[in-house]
Design a protein around this motif. Sequence first.
Motif, PDB file in Angstrom:
ATOM      1  N   ILE A   1       9.412  -4.961  -5.159  1.00 30.43           N
ATOM      2  CA  ILE A   1      10.258  -4.948  -3.973  1.00 30.43           C
ATOM      3  C   ILE A   1      10.139  -6.274  -3.219  1.00 30.43           C
ATOM      4  N   ALA A   2      11.152  -6.518  -2.396  1.00 32.41           N
ATOM      5  CA  ALA A   2      11.131  -7.657  -1.471  1.00 32.41           C
ATOM      6  C   ALA A   2      11.284  -7.125  -0.063  1.00 32.41           C
ATOM      7  N   ARG A   3      10.960  -7.982   0.909  1.00 33.57           N
ATOM      8  CA  ARG A   3      11.042  -7.575   2.306  1.00 33.57           C
ATOM      9  C   ARG A   3      11.756  -8.644   3.128  1.00 33.57           C
ATOM     10  N   VAL A   4      12.638  -8.181   4.004  1.00 34.07           N
ATOM     11  CA  VAL A   4      13.258  -9.065   4.996  1.00 34.07           C
ATOM     12  C   VAL A   4      12.706  -8.624   6.346  1.00 34.07           C
ATOM     13  N   LEU A   5      11.941  -9.489   6.982  1.00 33.44           N
ATOM     14  CA  LEU A   5      11.124  -9.134   8.140  1.00 33.44           C
ATOM     15  C   LEU A   5      11.759  -9.604   9.454  1.00 33.44           C
ATOM     16  N   LEU A   6      11.309  -8.986  10.545  1.00 34.14           N
ATOM     17  CA  LEU A   6      11.839  -9.310  11.875  1.00 34.14           C
ATOM     18  C   LEU A   6      10.675  -9.463  12.856  1.00 34.14           C
ATOM     19  N   PRO A   7       9.939 -10.574  12.754  1.00 30.65           N
ATOM     20  CA  PRO A   7       8.742 -10.745  13.575  1.00 30.65           C
ATOM     21  C   PRO A   7       9.001 -11.276  14.983  1.00 30.65           C
TER      22      PRO A   7
ATOM     23  N   MET B   1       5.457  -0.121   7.357  1.00 35.53           N
ATOM     24  CA  MET B   1       5.801  -0.253   5.946  1.00 35.53           C
ATOM     25  C   MET B   1       4.555  -0.556   5.114  1.00 35.53           C
ATOM     26  N   GLU B   2       3.733  -1.471   5.606  1.00 37.39           N
ATOM     27  CA  GLU B   2       2.511  -1.849   4.881  1.00 37.39           C
ATOM     28  C   GLU B   2       1.521  -0.690   4.804  1.00 37.39           C
ATOM     29  N   TRP B   3       1.471   0.114   5.847  1.00 36.14           N
ATOM     30  CA  TRP B   3       0.569   1.275   5.828  1.00 36.14           C
ATOM     31  C   TRP B   3       0.990   2.258   4.731  1.00 36.14           C
ATOM     32  N   THR B   4       2.289   2.471   4.595  1.00 37.57           N
ATOM     33  CA  THR B   4       2.777   3.369   3.546  1.00 37.57           C
ATOM     34  C   THR B   4       2.447   2.825   2.160  1.00 37.57           C
ATOM     35  N   LEU B   5       2.594   1.532   1.958  1.00 37.74           N
ATOM     36  CA  LEU B   5       2.352   0.943   0.635  1.00 37.74           C
ATOM     37  C   LEU B   5       0.907   1.077   0.188  1.00 37.74           C
ATOM     38  N   ARG B   6      -0.016   1.318   1.105  1.00 36.24           N
ATOM     39  CA  ARG B   6      -1.413   1.505   0.703  1.00 36.24           C
ATOM     40  C   ARG B   6      -1.569   2.695  -0.241  1.00 36.24           C
ATOM     41  N   ARG B   7      -0.637   3.636  -0.167  1.00 37.49           N
ATOM     42  CA  ARG B   7      -0.703   4.812  -1.038  1.00 37.49           C
ATOM     43  C   ARG B   7       0.023   4.589  -2.364  1.00 37.49           C
ATOM     44  N   TYR B   8       0.637   3.412  -2.524  1.00 35.36           N
ATOM     45  CA  TYR B   8       1.408   3.145  -3.735  1.00 35.36           C
ATOM     46  C   TYR B   8       0.982   1.798  -4.337  1.00 35.36           C
ATOM     47  N   PRO B   9      -0.171   1.746  -4.978  1.00 30.76           N
ATOM     48  CA  PRO B   9      -0.682   0.470  -5.501  1.00 30.76           C
ATOM     49  C   PRO B   9       0.166  -0.119  -6.628  1.00 30.76           C
ATOM     50  N   ASP B  10       1.034   0.689  -7.239  1.00 30.68           N
ATOM     51  CA  ASP B  10       1.862   0.184  -8.334  1.00 30.68           C
ATOM     52  C   ASP B  10       3.198  -0.370  -7.853  1.00 30.68           C
ATOM     53  N   ILE B  11       3.399  -0.387  -6.555  1.00 31.27           N
ATOM     54  CA  ILE B  11       4.571  -1.070  -5.989  1.00 31.27           C
ATOM     55  C   ILE B  11       4.124  -2.445  -5.498  1.00 31.27           C
ATOM     56  N   LYS B  12       4.729  -3.482  -6.034  1.00 25.57           N
ATOM     57  CA  LYS B  12       4.325  -4.845  -5.733  1.00 25.57           C
ATOM     58  C   LYS B  12       5.389  -5.562  -4.897  1.00 25.57           C
ATOM     59  N   ILE B  13       4.932  -6.241  -3.839  1.00 25.45           N
ATOM     60  CA  ILE B  13       5.817  -7.087  -3.042  1.00 25.45           C
ATOM     61  C   ILE B  13       5.901  -8.450  -3.726  1.00 25.45           C
ATOM     62  N   VAL B  14       7.099  -8.817  -4.163  1.00 22.23           N
ATOM     63  CA  VAL B  14       7.259 -10.065  -4.903  1.00 22.23           C
ATOM     64  C   VAL B  14       7.920 -11.160  -4.077  1.00 22.23           C
ATOM     65  N   ALA B  15       8.467 -10.794  -2.914  1.00 23.55           N
ATOM     66  CA  ALA B  15       9.112 -11.809  -2.071  1.00 23.55           C
ATOM     67  C   ALA B  15       9.187 -11.322  -0.634  1.00 23.55           C
ATOM     68  N   ASP B  16       8.970 -12.243   0.290  1.00 25.01           N
ATOM     69  CA  ASP B  16       9.097 -11.984   1.726  1.00 25.01           C
ATOM     70  C   ASP B  16       9.968 -13.060   2.353  1.00 25.01           C
ATOM     71  N   TRP B  17      10.739 -12.673   3.353  1.00 22.26           N
ATOM     72  CA  TRP B  17      11.452 -13.655   4.171  1.00 22.26           C
ATOM     73  C   TRP B  17      11.481 -13.152   5.599  1.00 22.26           C
ATOM     74  N   ALA B  18      11.052 -14.016   6.514  1.00 19.66           N
ATOM     75  CA  ALA B  18      10.995 -13.656   7.931  1.00 19.66           C
ATOM     76  C   ALA B  18      12.161 -14.309   8.663  1.00 19.66           C
ATOM     77  N   PHE B  19      12.969 -13.479   9.298  1.00 19.29           N
ATOM     78  CA  PHE B  19      14.133 -13.973  10.038  1.00 19.29           C
ATOM     79  C   PHE B  19      13.699 -14.630  11.337  1.00 19.29           C
ATOM     80  N   ALA B  20      14.327 -15.741  11.678  1.00 14.81           N
ATOM     81  CA  ALA B  20      14.095 -16.425  12.953  1.00 14.81           C
ATOM     82  C   ALA B  20      15.415 -16.536  13.681  1.00 14.81           C
TER      83      ALA B  20
END
Length: 336
Positions: free
Chosen positions: A164-170, A182-201
Amino acid sequence: MNINDLNFKLSRRTLMGGAALLAATQMLGASNARAQNADRKFAAALGWTTYDSGRHLQDGFTAAVQELGGNLTTTDAGFDAKTQTDQIDSLIASKPDALFITPADAVAIAPAVQRAITAGIPVFCADSAVPGVAVNTTSMSNNFGMGAYSCEHIAKKLGGKGKIARVLLPQNESWDQRTLGMEWTLRRYPDIKIVADWAFALAGNVTPRQAVDNILTANPDIDAIWCAWDGAAVEGTLAARAANKPDLIITGIDGGSQAFTYIAGPSQLKLSMAQSFYEMAYLSVFYAQQHLSGKKTPRLVITPTYAVDESMLKAGIPDDFDVPGRAAELGWVRAV
């Protein structure tokens, strides 16, 4: 006619008459309240009025003041923290009875909000909390919960495994809580990998559409994109169409006609965590009126969020789902 029929008719007539009297009394009470509050002066420093979210917030403030009484002056900062700070200072100088704020950058405007409080102006915030500042009431969604719920949706659709990828709003501290959920939920799914992040400005030159285009080019085998807000999810859907990715799963957060139209399509956009923006704004005005009448008000109100998917839009695209009571009429159940 027997006596039982007569008793039923009399009872029904009494009941209907009582209901009519109650309705008339409630209307009279509302009319009296508006008359009593007619001279109250309110100001709203809105961080934005664009998109479905900004429109619903503005509509909620306007309707509440019309229904509950008073006069409203509104400014729009267009997502610019410096502009909103200047607008808040200008509204302070006008000495309103209460100030309503929807922060686009809550940290940046915190000093201006404190100046309003120091000036003795009650402050009521909608959508986001202002850190370190004791406003009277904040009405907002459970941002952590929305991020967790939408991530859980993706995880279940993927069977607990995928990329999965993430488009963030920091930009806003409250909005960034979605990523933490979102990150808390992923702790229960170790086989789901974040392959890309982008933070909107907000002040950046790259649009969400361009960012998702780049993500899909660099990661052609990606399974899903988690977006921190619906604007990115909609633009991500357009990018997925252009890249011929019909099976991509995209989720967003906000709700409203635009996102609902894509979800109902159907399209790659599968879920929106639909927030009650209208209700947030209405609550701000309601509790301002309560405060000015000497009544207690809550420090924090968590408004309903609905997890809207295609199945909930079969009967049409509702634009008024966040008006109090409307979601129940639609058969929608609060998710967060």
